[in-house]
Write a protein that holds these residues in place. Structure first.
Motif, PDB file in Angstrom:
ATOM      1  N   UNK A 282       8.076  13.234  -3.134  1.00 23.32           N
ATOM      2  CA  UNK A 282       9.439  13.713  -2.882  1.00 23.32           C
ATOM      3  C   UNK A 282       9.953  14.513  -4.082  1.00 23.32           C
ATOM      4  N   UNK A 283       9.643  14.059  -5.285  1.00 26.37           N
ATOM      5  CA  UNK A 283      10.201  14.670  -6.493  1.00 26.37           C
ATOM      6  C   UNK A 283       9.167  15.503  -7.253  1.00 26.37           C
ATOM      7  N   UNK A 284       8.238  16.143  -6.529  1.00 31.27           N
ATOM      8  CA  UNK A 284       7.174  16.886  -7.213  1.00 31.27           C
ATOM      9  C   UNK A 284       7.493  18.357  -7.453  1.00 31.27           C
ATOM     10  N   UNK A 285       8.629  18.835  -6.974  1.00 32.31           N
ATOM     11  CA  UNK A 285       9.026  20.228  -7.179  1.00 32.31           C
ATOM     12  C   UNK A 285      10.479  20.267  -7.631  1.00 32.31           C
TER      13      UNK A 285
ATOM     14  N   UNK B 162      26.881   8.474  -4.256  1.00 32.01           N
ATOM     15  CA  UNK B 162      27.348   7.636  -5.353  1.00 32.01           C
ATOM     16  C   UNK B 162      26.377   6.492  -5.630  1.00 32.01           C
ATOM     17  N   UNK B 163      25.123   6.660  -5.227  1.00 32.13           N
ATOM     18  CA  UNK B 163      24.094   5.624  -5.390  1.00 32.13           C
ATOM     19  C   UNK B 163      23.005   6.104  -6.333  1.00 32.13           C
ATOM     20  N   UNK B 164      22.281   5.164  -6.913  1.00 35.57           N
ATOM     21  CA  UNK B 164      21.071   5.518  -7.635  1.00 35.57           C
ATOM     22  C   UNK B 164      20.009   5.896  -6.607  1.00 35.57           C
ATOM     23  N   UNK B 165      19.126   6.815  -6.992  1.00 35.33           N
ATOM     24  CA  UNK B 165      18.036   7.244  -6.117  1.00 35.33           C
ATOM     25  C   UNK B 165      16.732   7.128  -6.889  1.00 35.33           C
ATOM     26  N   UNK B 166      15.750   6.474  -6.284  1.00 31.65           N
ATOM     27  CA  UNK B 166      14.423   6.299  -6.888  1.00 31.65           C
ATOM     28  C   UNK B 166      13.416   7.069  -6.045  1.00 31.65           C
ATOM     29  N   UNK B 167      12.584   7.900  -6.713  1.00 35.22           N
ATOM     30  CA  UNK B 167      11.551   8.674  -6.015  1.00 35.22           C
ATOM     31  C   UNK B 167      10.406   8.971  -6.966  1.00 35.22           C
ATOM     32  N   UNK B 168       9.258   9.270  -6.386  1.00 35.72           N
ATOM     33  CA  UNK B 168       8.068   9.593  -7.161  1.00 35.72           C
ATOM     34  C   UNK B 168       7.653  11.038  -6.927  1.00 35.72           C
ATOM     35  N   UNK B 169       6.972  11.589  -7.916  1.00 36.63           N
ATOM     36  CA  UNK B 169       6.413  12.937  -7.780  1.00 36.63           C
ATOM     37  C   UNK B 169       4.962  12.879  -7.311  1.00 36.63           C
ATOM     38  N   UNK B 170       4.437  11.693  -7.090  1.00 40.25           N
ATOM     39  CA  UNK B 170       3.032  11.512  -6.750  1.00 40.25           C
ATOM     40  C   UNK B 170       2.845  10.973  -5.331  1.00 40.25           C
ATOM     41  N   UNK B 171       1.622  11.114  -4.799  1.00 43.52           N
ATOM     42  CA  UNK B 171       1.332  10.505  -3.498  1.00 43.52           C
ATOM     43  C   UNK B 171       1.496   8.992  -3.578  1.00 43.52           C
ATOM     44  N   UNK B 172       1.933   8.407  -2.486  1.00 42.37           N
ATOM     45  CA  UNK B 172       2.119   6.961  -2.402  1.00 42.37           C
ATOM     46  C   UNK B 172       1.074   6.402  -1.447  1.00 42.37           C
ATOM     47  N   UNK B 173       0.594   5.218  -1.730  1.00 44.37           N
ATOM     48  CA  UNK B 173      -0.387   4.598  -0.843  1.00 44.37           C
ATOM     49  C   UNK B 173      -0.170   3.092  -0.833  1.00 44.37           C
ATOM     50  N   UNK B 174      -0.704   2.488   0.197  1.00 43.48           N
ATOM     51  CA  UNK B 174      -0.647   1.039   0.307  1.00 43.48           C
ATOM     52  C   UNK B 174      -2.086   0.556   0.262  1.00 43.48           C
ATOM     53  N   UNK B 175      -2.482   0.009  -0.874  1.00 43.48           N
ATOM     54  CA  UNK B 175      -3.841  -0.487  -1.046  1.00 43.48           C
ATOM     55  C   UNK B 175      -3.929  -1.961  -0.750  1.00 43.48           C
ATOM     56  N   UNK B 176      -5.128  -2.500  -0.934  1.00 46.57           N
ATOM     57  CA  UNK B 176      -5.362  -3.909  -0.656  1.00 46.57           C
ATOM     58  C   UNK B 176      -4.445  -4.834  -1.433  1.00 46.57           C
ATOM     59  N   UNK B 177      -4.109  -4.468  -2.671  1.00 43.11           N
ATOM     60  CA  UNK B 177      -3.246  -5.323  -3.483  1.00 43.11           C
ATOM     61  C   UNK B 177      -1.820  -5.366  -2.933  1.00 43.11           C
ATOM     62  N   UNK B 178      -1.447  -4.359  -2.123  1.00 45.88           N
ATOM     63  CA  UNK B 178      -0.099  -4.310  -1.551  1.00 45.88           C
ATOM     64  C   UNK B 178       0.019  -5.106  -0.262  1.00 45.88           C
ATOM     65  N   UNK B 179      -1.093  -5.568   0.248  1.00 44.37           N
ATOM     66  CA  UNK B 179      -1.082  -6.273   1.531  1.00 44.37           C
ATOM     67  C   UNK B 179      -1.104  -7.774   1.297  1.00 44.37           C
ATOM     68  N   UNK B 180      -0.154  -8.443   1.890  1.00 46.60           N
ATOM     69  CA  UNK B 180      -0.078  -9.899   1.798  1.00 46.60           C
ATOM     70  C   UNK B 180       0.165 -10.458   3.184  1.00 46.60           C
ATOM     71  N   UNK B 181      -0.279 -11.667   3.400  1.00 42.56           N
ATOM     72  CA  UNK B 181      -0.048 -12.332   4.670  1.00 42.56           C
ATOM     73  C   UNK B 181       1.374 -12.880   4.665  1.00 42.56           C
ATOM     74  N   UNK B 182       2.189 -12.372   5.550  1.00 44.02           N
ATOM     75  CA  UNK B 182       3.578 -12.824   5.630  1.00 44.02           C
ATOM     76  C   UNK B 182       4.092 -12.529   7.030  1.00 44.02           C
TER      77      UNK B 182
END
Length: 181
Positions: free
Chosen positions: A99-102, A117-137
Motif C-alpha cells: 500500500x505504501x510503496x509509492x 483523525x486516526x493512526x494508519x498502519x501500512x507496509x511498502x512490502x508484499x504481505x503473506x500468511x505463512x505457516x507461523x501465522x496459522x493457528x488452530x482457533x
C-alpha cells in the motif's frame, strides 16, 4: 500475531477465502461491488455512539490508482469521503500488499489519517500468511479460523505509521510493548 484491542471492525474483502478473514467484535465481508460510501456507513454503524479502537482493512493492494481493493476501491480520489467517520476510529490497519510503496500510496495513507483523525498502519512490502501465522482457533461463530479472534498476523517488510496529523514514522507492530496497539 498482533493483538487488536476491541471494539474493532474487520472489513474483509470477498476476494479472500473465509480462512483468510480476520475475526473482530464487528466484521463484514465486503464484495467488490460495494461503494466507498457504503463501507463508511459500515464503519459508522459498528462505532454506534462510541469509538472503534481499530478498523482492519483486509484486502489486496492495488496499483493505478495506488490504493486498496476494498469494495470498488480506496484511493486518493475518494479517501476524502472517510472524513464522515472523523473521530470514530483510533487506528486503521491496512493489511494489504505494498500500500505504501509509492509516493501516491504514502499520500493515500497520510490523507486517510488526516480525514479520519486516526493512526494508519501500512507496509511498502508484499504481505503473506505463512505457516507461523496459522493457528488452530475458532471464531465467534465456531468456524475454524486461520488467525485467532481479536488478532491479525504479523506485517512483513517496512511498516509505517501515520498519526492523525499526517506525520509518518517507521513502526514495528510485531514487537509487543509501548507503541504497539
Amino acid at each position: 500475531m498482533i493483538p487488536i484491542p476491541q471494539p474493532a471492525l474487520a472489513l474483509n474483502s470477498s476476494d479472500f477465502s473465509t480462512a483468510s478473514h480476520y475475526t473482530m467484535e464487528h466484521e463484514v465481508v465486503v464484495r467488490r461491488i460495494i461503494r466507498p460510501e457504503s463501507i463508511i456507513d459500515m464503519v459508522s454503524g459498528a462505532a454506534g455512539s462510541g469509538r472503534l479502537r481499530a478498523v482492519i482493512i483486509n484486502a489486496h493492494g492495488m496499483a493505478g490508482p495506488d490504493g486498496v481493493a476494498l469494495g470498488t476501491g480506496l484511493h486518493l480520489g475518494n479517501v476524502h469521503l472517510w472524513g464522515a467517520v472523523h473521530g470514530l476510529i483510533d487506528r486503521i490497519w491496512l493489511c494489504a500488499c505494498q500500500v505504501a510503496d509509492t509516493p501516491d500510496g504514502q499520500s493515500l495513507c497520510q490523507s486517510l489519517a488526516v480525514a479520519t483523525g486516526a493512526e494508519v498502519v501500512a507496509s511498502s512490502d508484499p504481505q503473506s500468511v505463512g505457516g507461523a501465522d496459522r493457528e488452530f482457533a475458532f471464531d465467534w461463530n465456531w468456524r475454524l479460523a486461520r488467525v485467532p479472534p481479536m488478532q491479525i498476523d504479523d506485517f512483513e517488510g517496512h511498516v509505517m505509521l501515520w498519526n492523525a496529523e499526517g506525520e509518518v514514522r517507521d513502526y514495528d507492530p510485531n514487537v509487543p510493548g509501548p507503541g504497539a496497539q
